[in-house]
Design an enzyme around this catalytic site. Sequence first.
Site, PDB file in Angstrom:
ATOM      1  N   THR A   1       5.793  -5.981  -3.704  1.00 25.06           N
ATOM      2  CA  THR A   1       6.422  -4.745  -3.254  1.00 25.06           C
ATOM      3  C   THR A   1       7.937  -4.789  -3.428  1.00 25.06           C
ATOM      4  O   THR A   1       8.533  -5.877  -3.431  1.00 25.06           O
ATOM      5  CB  THR A   1       6.093  -4.545  -1.751  1.00 25.06           C
ATOM      6  OG1 THR A   1       6.954  -3.561  -1.202  1.00 25.06           O
ATOM      7  CG2 THR A   1       6.293  -5.818  -0.954  1.00 25.06           C
ATOM      8  N   ASP A   2       8.554  -3.607  -3.506  1.00 25.40           N
ATOM      9  CA  ASP A   2      10.028  -3.563  -3.549  1.00 25.40           C
ATOM     10  C   ASP A   2      10.637  -3.867  -2.176  1.00 25.40           C
ATOM     11  O   ASP A   2      11.841  -4.069  -2.066  1.00 25.40           O
ATOM     12  CB  ASP A   2      10.521  -2.205  -4.066  1.00 25.40           C
ATOM     13  CG  ASP A   2      10.142  -1.028  -3.190  1.00 25.40           C
ATOM     14  OD1 ASP A   2       9.351  -1.201  -2.235  1.00 25.40           O
ATOM     15  OD2 ASP A   2      10.642   0.096  -3.445  1.00 25.40           O
ATOM     16  N   GLU A   3       9.773  -3.932  -1.143  1.00 20.18           N
ATOM     17  CA  GLU A   3      10.317  -4.179   0.202  1.00 20.18           C
ATOM     18  C   GLU A   3      10.892  -5.591   0.338  1.00 20.18           C
ATOM     19  O   GLU A   3      11.636  -5.866   1.281  1.00 20.18           O
ATOM     20  CB  GLU A   3       9.245  -3.915   1.269  1.00 20.18           C
ATOM     21  CG  GLU A   3       8.775  -2.471   1.228  1.00 20.18           C
ATOM     22  CD  GLU A   3       7.989  -2.025   2.447  1.00 20.18           C
ATOM     23  OE1 GLU A   3       8.200  -2.565   3.539  1.00 20.18           O
ATOM     24  OE2 GLU A   3       7.156  -1.115   2.278  1.00 20.18           O
TER      25      GLU A   3
ATOM     26  N   TYR B   1       5.995  -8.080   7.361  1.00 21.60           N
ATOM     27  CA  TYR B   1       5.259  -7.772   6.131  1.00 21.60           C
ATOM     28  C   TYR B   1       6.062  -8.179   4.901  1.00 21.60           C
ATOM     29  O   TYR B   1       5.597  -8.949   4.053  1.00 21.60           O
ATOM     30  CB  TYR B   1       4.915  -6.271   6.064  1.00 21.60           C
ATOM     31  CG  TYR B   1       4.508  -5.812   4.672  1.00 21.60           C
ATOM     32  CD1 TYR B   1       3.359  -6.302   4.060  1.00 21.60           C
ATOM     33  CD2 TYR B   1       5.284  -4.887   3.963  1.00 21.60           C
ATOM     34  CE1 TYR B   1       2.994  -5.893   2.773  1.00 21.60           C
ATOM     35  CE2 TYR B   1       4.926  -4.475   2.684  1.00 21.60           C
ATOM     36  CZ  TYR B   1       3.774  -4.982   2.091  1.00 21.60           C
ATOM     37  OH  TYR B   1       3.416  -4.577   0.823  1.00 21.60           O
TER      38      TYR B   1
ATOM     39  N   LYS C   1       5.433 -11.131   2.033  1.00 14.96           N
ATOM     40  CA  LYS C   1       5.275 -10.848   0.596  1.00 14.96           C
ATOM     41  C   LYS C   1       6.349 -11.609  -0.202  1.00 14.96           C
ATOM     42  O   LYS C   1       6.082 -12.125  -1.290  1.00 14.96           O
ATOM     43  CB  LYS C   1       5.376  -9.340   0.323  1.00 14.96           C
ATOM     44  CG  LYS C   1       4.206  -8.520   0.817  1.00 14.96           C
ATOM     45  CD  LYS C   1       2.876  -8.884   0.153  1.00 14.96           C
ATOM     46  CE  LYS C   1       2.797  -8.505  -1.303  1.00 14.96           C
ATOM     47  NZ  LYS C   1       1.421  -8.704  -1.849  1.00 14.96           N
TER      48      LYS C   1
ATOM     49  N   ASN D   1      11.941  10.811   3.837  1.00 15.71           N
ATOM     50  CA  ASN D   1      10.623  11.058   4.440  1.00 15.71           C
ATOM     51  C   ASN D   1      10.443  12.509   4.884  1.00 15.71           C
ATOM     52  O   ASN D   1       9.369  13.081   4.711  1.00 15.71           O
ATOM     53  CB  ASN D   1      10.415  10.124   5.640  1.00 15.71           C
ATOM     54  CG  ASN D   1      10.120   8.704   5.193  1.00 15.71           C
ATOM     55  OD1 ASN D   1       9.787   8.463   4.026  1.00 15.71           O
ATOM     56  ND2 ASN D   1      10.247   7.751   6.102  1.00 15.71           N
TER      57      ASN D   1
END
Length: 359
Positions: A138-140, A164, A168, A263
């Site tokens: 993920t880009d997170e 999370y 990752k 968002n």
Amino acid sequence: MSKTFLVTGGAGFIGSAVVRELIRETDHRVVNVDKLTYAGNLESLAAVEDDPRYAFRQADICDAEAMARLFAETQPDVVMHLAAESHVDRSIDGPAAFIETNVVGTYVLLEAARQYWKGLKESDAQKAADFRFHHISTDEVYGDLHGADDLFTETTSYAPSSPYSASKASSDHLVRAWQRTYGLPTLVTNCSNNYGPYHFPEKLIPLTILNAVAGKPLPVYGDGKQVRDWLFVEDHARALIHVAATGEIGETYNIGGHNEKPNIEVVETICALLETLAPAKPEGVTHYRDLITFVTDRPGHDLRYAIDAGKIERELGWTPRETFDSGMRRTVQWFLDNEQWWRRVQSGKYQGERLGESA
Ligand code: NAD
């Protein structure tokens, strides 16, 4: 030439899109290995379950013996590793499962792959040379961006914010170390937020669609100004299959949709689409957007993510097919047309248990 793909987490949101795409668009065989946590739903694979090129094995990637057996039995040419705990809010409430599956599970899978690949080098040198272990991330892992024009590139330093993204990030480091240390032929991709059909209803986009059609409040964290870069899930699936086939060993590719949206704009877009696609509103609702409700922000909430997908475009020739508008329209329409799928997730019937409401 037809290959065998071992897809971990193939009953999840993105994994099931990869499996459907592989069966529909290629002549490869697919073995889907999934533990079937709350996020695993075999009903998302109804379209391919009877295909002779598809097989399902229920197993935990943390189970070293089961993984060794699986490699020995299925003799894969490509591993696409998507199995993970993936929901940030759940990682804040209970980080242990994230460390177990995302870190330990990735380690177990890497070791099983390495032993299998070592054996291949002695028994089938060509198959060993062609073997690929593709880790989906993920880009997170990059943390968040503060400058309005900044973008994550493949060389951006890691700065994860949540349990999370930290888990990752750890798994990405393990995969690169297995490549550097043991020469395991690995690829890593880091992708932005996905959306589309079969998305688990606790995530922002499906939650907004389903709450809106039920006349329930549409929760938006904080001021709703957090920016995410959205990619239609089928575009991601096509990108992953393309990277597995054409990516350079040891390389990392960022995958993004060039769709940076706050968002609140995502939620407003869904409300506007529903005005046209589902004009018969629930009782008491005049406009879907009146249901928008701002709620207390998530701790450590990242402000902005945005991907520079230039490398995969330049070097591998991949670009997304869907724009944000076309992808969102397809997604809203899919949820309107597939009520049985999401009702069975909401009621827990897809797993034989009842899930709590998550808003
Ligand atoms: P998901 O939560 O929908 O699916 C995860 C799948 O993994 C489920 O089917 C689950 O049953 C399975 N699984 C979980 N633990 C397992 C274990 N120990 N052993 C075997 N199977 C297990 O996740 P997703 O949204 O489809 O994401 C897939 C991958 O893509 C993840 O690695 C995630 O980090 C990454 N990713 C997701 C997004 C996104 O927007 N959803 C974006 C970029 C990257």
